[in-house]
Motif scaffolding. Structure first.
Motif, PDB file in Angstrom:
ATOM      1  N   PRO A 113       0.840  -1.215   0.000  1.00 64.31           N
ATOM      2  CA  PRO A 113       0.000   0.000   0.000  1.00 64.31           C
ATOM      3  C   PRO A 113       0.873   1.263   0.000  1.00 64.31           C
ATOM      4  CG  PRO A 113      -0.660  -1.516   1.763  1.00 64.31           C
ATOM      5  CD  PRO A 113       0.634  -2.025   1.211  1.00 64.31           C
ATOM      6  N   LYS A 114       0.332   2.295  -0.641  1.00 65.47           N
ATOM      7  CA  LYS A 114       1.087   3.572  -0.694  1.00 65.47           C
ATOM      8  C   LYS A 114       0.156   4.729  -0.362  1.00 65.47           C
ATOM      9  CE  LYS A 114       3.963   1.178  -3.824  1.00 65.47           C
ATOM     10  NZ  LYS A 114       3.148   0.040  -4.286  1.00 65.47           N
ATOM     11  N   GLY A 115       0.725   5.876  -0.069  1.00 66.65           N
ATOM     12  CA  GLY A 115      -0.083   7.087   0.112  1.00 66.65           C
ATOM     13  C   GLY A 115      -0.945   7.126   1.368  1.00 66.65           C
ATOM     14  N   TYR A 116      -0.572   6.399   2.391  1.00 69.90           N
ATOM     15  CA  TYR A 116      -1.340   6.434   3.653  1.00 69.90           C
ATOM     16  C   TYR A 116      -0.765   7.499   4.577  1.00 69.90           C
ATOM     17  CZ  TYR A 116       2.701   3.454   4.408  1.00 69.90           C
ATOM     18  OH  TYR A 116       3.971   2.956   4.420  1.00 69.90           O
ATOM     19  N   ASP A 117      -1.555   7.853   5.583  1.00 68.49           N
ATOM     20  CA  ASP A 117      -1.084   8.831   6.569  1.00 68.49           C
ATOM     21  C   ASP A 117      -0.667   8.140   7.853  1.00 68.49           C
ATOM     22  OD1 ASP A 117      -1.388  11.247   5.183  1.00 68.49           O
ATOM     23  OD2 ASP A 117      -3.569  11.105   5.440  1.00 68.49           O
ATOM     24  N   ILE A 118       0.334   8.680   8.493  1.00 69.74           N
ATOM     25  CA  ILE A 118       0.753   8.171   9.801  1.00 69.74           C
ATOM     26  C   ILE A 118       0.441   9.260  10.823  1.00 69.74           C
ATOM     27  CG2 ILE A 118       2.689   7.355  11.193  1.00 69.74           C
ATOM     28  CD1 ILE A 118       4.061   6.502   8.572  1.00 69.74           C
ATOM     29  N   PRO A 119      -0.496   9.007  11.723  1.00 63.64           N
ATOM     30  CA  PRO A 119      -0.904  10.072  12.660  1.00 63.64           C
ATOM     31  C   PRO A 119       0.199  10.418  13.656  1.00 63.64           C
ATOM     32  CG  PRO A 119      -2.142   8.032  13.073  1.00 63.64           C
ATOM     33  CD  PRO A 119      -1.251   7.763  11.913  1.00 63.64           C
ATOM     34  N   GLU A 120       0.344  11.691  13.886  1.00 61.00           N
ATOM     35  CA  GLU A 120       1.408  12.196  14.774  1.00 61.00           C
ATOM     36  C   GLU A 120       1.212  11.835  16.230  1.00 61.00           C
ATOM     37  OE1 GLU A 120       2.732  16.367  14.645  1.00 61.00           O
ATOM     38  OE2 GLU A 120       2.163  16.301  12.519  1.00 61.00           O
ATOM     39  N   ASP A 121      -0.040  11.602  16.625  1.00 62.21           N
ATOM     40  CA  ASP A 121      -0.292  11.379  18.053  1.00 62.21           C
ATOM     41  C   ASP A 121      -0.212   9.893  18.436  1.00 62.21           C
ATOM     42  OD1 ASP A 121      -2.502  10.519  16.731  1.00 62.21           O
ATOM     43  OD2 ASP A 121      -3.947  11.572  18.004  1.00 62.21           O
ATOM     44  N   HIS A 122       0.391   9.067  17.584  1.00 66.44           N
ATOM     45  CA  HIS A 122       0.572   7.660  17.938  1.00 66.44           C
ATOM     46  C   HIS A 122       1.999   7.444  18.443  1.00 66.44           C
ATOM     47  CE1 HIS A 122      -3.334   7.173  16.351  1.00 66.44           C
ATOM     48  NE2 HIS A 122      -3.297   5.841  16.283  1.00 66.44           N
ATOM     49  N   ASP A 123       2.214   6.308  19.101  1.00 67.02           N
ATOM     50  CA  ASP A 123       3.521   6.079  19.744  1.00 67.02           C
ATOM     51  C   ASP A 123       4.600   5.684  18.742  1.00 67.02           C
ATOM     52  OD1 ASP A 123       2.529   6.536  22.375  1.00 67.02           O
ATOM     53  OD2 ASP A 123       1.590   4.564  22.277  1.00 67.02           O
ATOM     54  N   TYR A 124       4.234   4.862  17.779  1.00 65.05           N
ATOM     55  CA  TYR A 124       5.210   4.458  16.766  1.00 65.05           C
ATOM     56  C   TYR A 124       4.482   3.890  15.555  1.00 65.05           C
ATOM     57  CZ  TYR A 124       4.378  -0.269  18.601  1.00 65.05           C
ATOM     58  OH  TYR A 124       3.782  -1.436  19.002  1.00 65.05           O
ATOM     59  N   PHE A 125       5.236   3.802  14.466  1.00 65.85           N
ATOM     60  CA  PHE A 125       4.712   3.217  13.224  1.00 65.85           C
ATOM     61  C   PHE A 125       5.513   1.947  12.959  1.00 65.85           C
ATOM     62  CE2 PHE A 125       5.624   2.894   8.575  1.00 65.85           C
ATOM     63  CZ  PHE A 125       4.373   2.446   8.173  1.00 65.85           C
ATOM     64  N   HIS A 126       4.823   0.847  12.672  1.00 67.14           N
ATOM     65  CA  HIS A 126       5.485  -0.445  12.439  1.00 67.14           C
ATOM     66  C   HIS A 126       5.264  -0.920  11.006  1.00 67.14           C
ATOM     67  CE1 HIS A 126       5.935  -4.851  12.317  1.00 67.14           C
ATOM     68  NE2 HIS A 126       6.708  -4.747  13.385  1.00 67.14           N
ATOM     69  N   CYS A 127       6.323  -1.325  10.343  1.00 69.48           N
ATOM     70  CA  CYS A 127       6.183  -1.892   8.996  1.00 69.48           C
ATOM     71  C   CYS A 127       7.100  -3.089   8.811  1.00 69.48           C
ATOM     72  CB  CYS A 127       6.472  -0.827   7.932  1.00 69.48           C
ATOM     73  SG  CYS A 127       8.114  -0.098   8.055  1.00 69.48           S
ATOM     74  N   THR A 128       6.898  -3.822   7.738  1.00 70.96           N
ATOM     75  CA  THR A 128       7.652  -5.038   7.428  1.00 70.96           C
ATOM     76  C   THR A 128       8.346  -4.776   6.093  1.00 70.96           C
ATOM     77  OG1 THR A 128       5.821  -6.236   8.456  1.00 70.96           O
ATOM     78  CG2 THR A 128       7.426  -7.550   7.209  1.00 70.96           C
ATOM     79  N   SER A 129       9.659  -4.723   6.106  1.00 70.74           N
ATOM     80  CA  SER A 129      10.355  -4.279   4.888  1.00 70.74           C
ATOM     81  C   SER A 129      10.213  -5.278   3.745  1.00 70.74           C
ATOM     82  CB  SER A 129      11.832  -4.031   5.185  1.00 70.74           C
ATOM     83  OG  SER A 129      12.419  -5.193   5.732  1.00 70.74           O
ATOM     84  N   ASN A 130      10.169  -6.567   4.087  1.00 71.89           N
ATOM     85  CA  ASN A 130      10.087  -7.590   3.038  1.00 71.89           C
ATOM     86  C   ASN A 130       9.118  -8.674   3.494  1.00 71.89           C
ATOM     87  OD1 ASN A 130      11.417  -8.781   0.474  1.00 71.89           O
ATOM     88  ND2 ASN A 130      11.563 -10.466   1.948  1.00 71.89           N
TER      89      ASN A 130
END
Ligand SMILES: Cc1ncc(COP(=O)(O)O)c(C=O)c1O
Ligand SMILES: Cc1ncc(COP(=O)(O)O)c(C=O)c1O
Ligand SMILES: [Mg+2]
Ligand SMILES: [Mg+2]
Ligand SMILES: [Mg+2]
Ligand SMILES: [Mg+2]
Lengths: 354, 354
Positions: free
Chosen positions: A129-146
């Motif tokens: 997925p692309k073009g999503y927003d990451i809200p500033e008031d959350h503790d962290y953003f988690h993703c899986t590179s592969n």
């Protein structure tokens, strides 16, 4: 017969690393003791641990930037839990790109509700997925590179306004990135780093210590950092072999050098998948993983013939994961271009036969 | 020079186990692949895991009695946490016999207050408390069968009215006991079972599933049981070497056979400690451990001479833990009677020299 090991993990390791690892089981450091028999507090093993921690930071270009490297037990699955336990105070944001990303969300949900910023579940995770927003008031953003199972890979990473945590289990040390954009990276050893049984965690120290819950010692990154990754007996052999593999990569020229090889291997297999009329790829082209190529036969009648040819060529571990079906060629750092050539020849031979 | 390895753990392993382990790193199962490179879901490794689980129950005489064996990551220290997480609903009772028992209490306190039924802290843990009560209204009773650091060992176990949990890290598989008196046994591999990096858990299934809290997957015994100890990638090599060591013990005649050897070794060292006027033992005689003999020189002036002689004899790992000082001879299953003879000769030579 020489094997070509396309296994998704545990997987192929460099021949010279295996040779040295095998010797160390009988006689480590020329001291007439096995690596498996010495105290983890002895100088020879403390040196291994310190060397492994330093090599990880060096390969990632993260020395002197406030990061610490740890070699923990429990696998990447334990990190799904530890990340949330150490960082989740109110709410966290996760990108859902497949099975492992999902499992990470599931463990974090024990602490609190989780925001899924985007998901590619609608297409069985065949794209990022692309073009999503990451809200500033959350503790962290988690993703899986592969995404090991689906064969997709994040080619770019969002400019996250909050700490960015990345599961790099299946592409760590495989390509050049600005690793300082991440605040926490973790990776099970059993793909690009070593045998199963240890997990690399690279964490920027200043993101720690901000949650109010009491963290059990074994799950607390600060405890492990304070003890130099030796809070308790570490998995000595998996860490030693990981150190040897990182040293092998450094001697080759580091990530920049292996990245070129990995690109050659990926180009070769994907062009065969595309040009050969008998095969089709699974992942969206722009998101294709350089580590795990997922593909299938267009006509299932050829399945038996193809699989026999694959086996006769000494190719191992090519079966796709049940969530996708078909085939998966995992081409980690230690897999040679020659092994990919053998696979591509089999695919092209099948075309000429059919 | 041949080494006599008295290390407290990681420690000596059988020579033939090390030989086979070393070979498996290059070529496992005669398949031209390393044990480290194959999928943990492949039949050869699933067989290793199932064999290891079965051997553990067989050696302990717990087959068909409602127990399951698991090989987990995290070390015994992770079990300090998992025991409480899976079993502690209201309050639990712990016996405090030393550093490790204390650490177990510390992790359990995250969930609730803990009752210490008795403690030998008053004498720096040189004995095992006796004659304490275990309250019926507690969730479980936790004890440590062998106190690695202090050299004390529980010779009998209380008739517990509640489930009995035992940390057997440093004496598992070393002596005959009615193991069915325990409801949960755990042991880090790195003493009597194999290399560091896996932990054996043997649990009676019917004590599980009784707490109300939500348990994270990786910390949930039921999850691991449901997946045959393969919820996620297991530590392949440590489990394989543990399996080889358990097979070695079975071939020797099992626990009953090794117990006789262990008694001979313990008798030899303790009679030297007692009869030799230069040395004194640390632990109360009736509670002396057959695994770890703690002792010291009565006159510290002989320290340098003794330690030089020790080193010249090829003796390794004899230093005591800082909590006790002096010396600690760890005599795990794979240490031969001959190695103890070498140590005893050095001690008696010192007497004749002095
Ligand atoms: C991307 C990714 N994350 C997490 C995991 C889980 O790793 P482990 O089995 O070490 O828990 C895997 C396993 O293949 C993976 O590929
Ligand atoms: C009795 C006992 N329990 C627990 C531990 C801790 O084990 P680990 O280092 O595997 O966490 C030890 C380590 O020596 C021990 O001897
Ligand atoms: Mg995936
Ligand atoms: Mg095609
Ligand atoms: Mg102790
Ligand atoms: Mg004496």
């Amino acid at each position: 017969m020489q094997k070509h090991n396309f296994s998704a993990g545990p997987c192929v390791l460099p021949k010279e690393v295996l040779q040295k690892a095998s010797e160390s089981v009988l006689n480590f450091n020329n001291d007439n003791l096995s690596l498996l028999e010495i105290s983890h507090r002895s100088k020879p093993f403390v040196d291994v641990m310190e060397n492994a921690r330093a090599l990880a930071l060096e390969l990632l270009g993260l020395e002197g930037k406030g990061y610490k490297a740890l070699f923990l037990q429990g696998g990447a699955s334990m990190q799904f839990l530890m990340v949330a336990q150490n960082l989740l105070e109110k709410r966290a944001a996760y990108l859902n790109t497949g099975t492992w990303a999902n499992n990470a969300v599931k463990e974090a949900r024990i602490f609190d509700d989780i925001l899924e910023v985007a998901s590619s579940k609608d297409a069985n995770y065949n794209y990022i997925p692309k073009g999503y927003d990451i809200p500033e008031d959350h503790d962290y953003f988690h993703c899986t590179s592969n995404n090991t199972i689906f064969g997709t890979q994040m080619k770019t990473f969002p400019n996250s306004p909050i700490p960015m945590v990345c599961d790099m289990s299946s592409d760590i040390f495989s390509r050049s990135l600005d690793f300082s954009q991440f605040d926490l990276i973790y990776a099970g050893a059993q793909k690009n780093m070593g045998p199963a049984g240890t997990t690399l965690v690279v964490v920027k120290e200043d993101i720690l210590g901000k949650v109010s819950r009491k963290i059990p010692s074994m799950l607390d990154y600060k405890v492990h950092i304070g003890k130099g990754s030796m809070f308790n007996t570490p998995p000595v052999f998996p860490i030693y072999v990981s150190m040897l593999t990182m040293q092998w990569l450094k001697d080759l020229g580091g990530i920049a050098a292996i990245e070129k090889e990995n690109e050659k291997k990926a180009r070769l297999i994907y062009s065969e998948i595309d040009l050969n009329p008998l095969f089709k790829g699974f992942a969206a082209k722009e998101d294709r993983s350089d580590m795990n190529a997922t593909f299938s036969l267009i006509n299932d009648d050829l399945k038996e013939t193809f699989e026999t040819m694959v086996q006769e060529a000494g190719i191992n571990g090519l079966n796709g994961h049940r969530s996708v079906g078909g085939y998966r060629a995992s081409m980690y750092n230690a897999l040679t271009l020659d092994s990919v050539k053998v696979l591509v020849e089999v695919m092209s031979e099948l075309e000429h036969k059919a």
